[in-house]
Design a protein around this motif. Structure first.
Motif, PDB file in Angstrom:
ATOM      1  N   PHE A 249      49.192  50.050  34.165  1.00 14.25           N
ATOM      2  CA  PHE A 249      49.975  48.230  34.446  1.00 14.25           C
ATOM      3  C   PHE A 249      49.289  48.125  35.294  1.00 14.25           C
ATOM      4  O   PHE A 249      48.115  46.787  34.631  1.00 14.25           O
ATOM      5  N   ARG A 250      48.399  47.981  36.514  1.00 10.72           N
ATOM      6  CA  ARG A 250      47.784  47.567  36.803  1.00 10.72           C
ATOM      7  C   ARG A 250      46.147  47.643  36.638  1.00 10.72           C
ATOM      8  O   ARG A 250      45.217  46.431  36.705  1.00 10.72           O
ATOM      9  N   LEU A 251      46.078  48.188  35.587  1.00 12.24           N
ATOM     10  CA  LEU A 251      44.352  48.455  35.867  1.00 12.24           C
ATOM     11  C   LEU A 251      44.452  46.906  34.626  1.00 12.24           C
ATOM     12  O   LEU A 251      43.714  45.813  34.298  1.00 12.24           O
ATOM     13  N   GLN A 252      45.495  47.550  33.426  1.00 13.24           N
ATOM     14  CA  GLN A 252      45.449  46.450  32.552  1.00 13.24           C
ATOM     15  C   GLN A 252      45.798  44.923  32.837  1.00 13.24           C
ATOM     16  O   GLN A 252      45.309  43.521  32.309  1.00 13.24           O
ATOM     17  N   LEU A 257      43.232  43.674  30.040  1.00 12.99           N
ATOM     18  CA  LEU A 257      42.563  44.407  29.152  1.00 12.99           C
ATOM     19  C   LEU A 257      43.547  44.847  27.960  1.00 12.99           C
ATOM     20  O   LEU A 257      44.137  44.258  28.261  1.00 12.99           O
ATOM     21  N   SER A 258      43.272  45.088  26.709  1.00 14.39           N
ATOM     22  CA  SER A 258      43.668  44.819  25.605  1.00 14.39           C
ATOM     23  C   SER A 258      44.644  46.485  25.484  1.00 14.39           C
ATOM     24  O   SER A 258      44.355  47.705  26.443  1.00 14.39           O
ATOM     25  N   GLN A 264      41.596  53.922  27.219  1.00 13.26           N
ATOM     26  CA  GLN A 264      40.283  54.392  27.610  1.00 13.26           C
ATOM     27  C   GLN A 264      39.868  54.815  29.497  1.00 13.26           C
ATOM     28  O   GLN A 264      40.227  55.622  29.944  1.00 13.26           O
ATOM     29  N   TYR A 265      40.399  53.143  30.272  1.00 12.20           N
ATOM     30  CA  TYR A 265      40.072  52.952  31.142  1.00 12.20           C
ATOM     31  C   TYR A 265      41.572  53.986  32.354  1.00 12.20           C
ATOM     32  O   TYR A 265      40.783  54.156  32.960  1.00 12.20           O
ATOM     33  N   THR A 266      42.363  54.412  31.767  1.00 12.49           N
ATOM     34  CA  THR A 266      42.816  54.797  32.716  1.00 12.49           C
ATOM     35  C   THR A 266      43.115  56.523  32.349  1.00 12.49           C
ATOM     36  O   THR A 266      42.603  56.943  33.617  1.00 12.49           O
TER      37      THR A 266
END
Length: 405
Positions: A249-252, A257-258, A264-266
């Motif tokens: 959630f934090r990265l998005q 991000l989509s 992918q990032y997580t």
């Protein structure tokens, strides 16, 4: 060596055969579990489960795993280490197969709605009851065949199996998913069954004690010899699990991000944490010559540092630095806590102590996501700050430890 033998050599160490077979058992389970974490979200959506239902399945099975691990730990001291390891692996193989069959029936349109959710929840929790025997059984077996001087090294080497499984599991699961979403689950069942057969045939028997001959009282979480170690483990995993479960959630939100990019990032961030944990267990903890308490304090310090770094609003690079610190902290603290708990109790209590230690991470994965998920809803930064607050208490707990000589 007979089944009721107790190591007497002060320089006793696990043989390469014993270490290799225990590693195979733990690695198989770790890879299979990482398959579940990678496959369950898309698989759940495939059969129309909600996010809440999927999270309920994960949290409930973790809670059951935590409770059952303490029981299997005590059983290790009564029926022996090897039988409990084999029960855990066999239960995992059968349970995973049944779990996959339920989803298969749902994808064919034979099951749906509340009945499907109930069966999946029951199947996963039933599997957790049995599979939770593998880790305490392996830890107690390692304690049987390692002297005090080599206890931390032995448990650290076993710990690398779990870290390695978390590294390669998502990659393998993604590759196997090309043959169908259920294929990784069936593969995990087959690997666990194969591991159980190899261990049954090749692993020398461990220590077996008849229940009637035991003179020790039942170990509890509040046992004064263990409570600080258990609190440290529970608190550390509560903070780590809370950060891990809110990371996506934090990265998005932070990077806009989509859904695919978020996954992918997580996944990459979690792999970084697993890599650093693996490296610390393999190159530091398994070669450390001092007292385990030194590693515990260094580990919880790195956990706190990681949480604070992640709390800083910024770039993906900062998140990776924080995850690396979290992984390194776990790599140092986890085997040291297991070794300290093992050294604090008698030989007849090794299984029970291993069961309590095994229960703490699972319990942390129940409470951490609940606490940090709630805080994230208030403010994204609060989840990391909440985890840092928990880890500050863990650091205070570690400062009160005296360790084992």
């Amino acid at each position: 060596m007979t089944s009721d033998s107790i190591p007497t050599n002060e320089d006793q160490r696990l043989s390469p055969l014993q270490l290799g077979l225990l590693t195979i058992g733990l690695l198989t389970t770790a890879v299979g579990q990482s398959f579940i974490f990678a496959i369950l979200p898309p698989l759940g959506r495939e059969v129309n489960l909600t996010v809440l239902q999927i999270n309920t399945i994960i949290a409930s099975s973790a809670l059951v795993f935590s409770a059952a691990a303490t029981v299997w730990g005590r059983m290790c001291d009564q029926i022996g280490r090897k039988p409990v390891i084999l029960i855990g692996l066999t239960g995992y193989a059968v349970g995973n197969f049944v779990f996959a069959m339920i989803f298969d029936a749902a994808m064919r349109g034979w099951l749906a709605g509340p009945l499907l959710f109930g069966l999946i929840l029951l199947g996963r929790c039933s599997q957790a009851v049995v599979m939770s025997g593998t880790n305490p059984g392996a830890a107690a077996y390692a304690a049987d065949f390692s002297s005090r001087e080599h206890r931390t090294k032995a448990l650290a080497r076993l710990g690398t199996a779990s870290s390695l499984g978390m590294i390669i599991g998502p990659i393998v699961a993604g590759a196997l998913a090309g043959f169908g979403l259920l294929f990784p689950l069936y593969t995990a069942s087959g690997l666990a069954a194969l591991a159980a057969i190899v261990i049954a045939l090749k692993l020398p028997p461990g220590k077996i004690k008849e229940a009637k001959s035991r003179t020790t009282q039942r170990l509890r979480f509040i046992d004064p010899r263990l409570r600080l170690y258990l609190l440290c483990s529970f608190g550390g995993f509560t903070g780590f699990a809370g950060l891990q479960q809110t990371l996506g959630f934090r990265l998005q939100d932070m990077l806009s991000l989509s859904g695919t990019e978020t996954a992918q990032y997580t996944g990459f961030a979690l792999m970084v944490a697993a890599l650093f944990s693996f490296a610390m267990q393999l190159f530091v903890a398994s070669r450390f010559q001092g007292r385990p308490i030194t590693l515990i304090r260094a580990g919880v310090g790195l956990l706190l540092l990681g949480a604070l770094v992640i709390a800083i609003p910024g770039s993906f690079v900062l998140v990776l630095v924080g995850m690396a610190s979290l992984g390194a902290g776990l790599g140092l603290a986890v085997p040291a806590i297991a070794a300290s708990a093992s050294l604090a109790v008698s030989h007849e209590e090794q299984g029970a102590a291993a069961g309590l230690v095994t229960a703490c991470p699972a319990a942390g994965f129940v409470t951490g996501p609940l606490i940090c998920g709630f805080l994230y809803e208030i403010d994204p930064t609060f989840s990391a700050l909440g985890a840092a607050t928990i880890l500050i208490m863990v650091v205070i707990t570690a400062s009160r430890m005296h360790g084992n000589r």
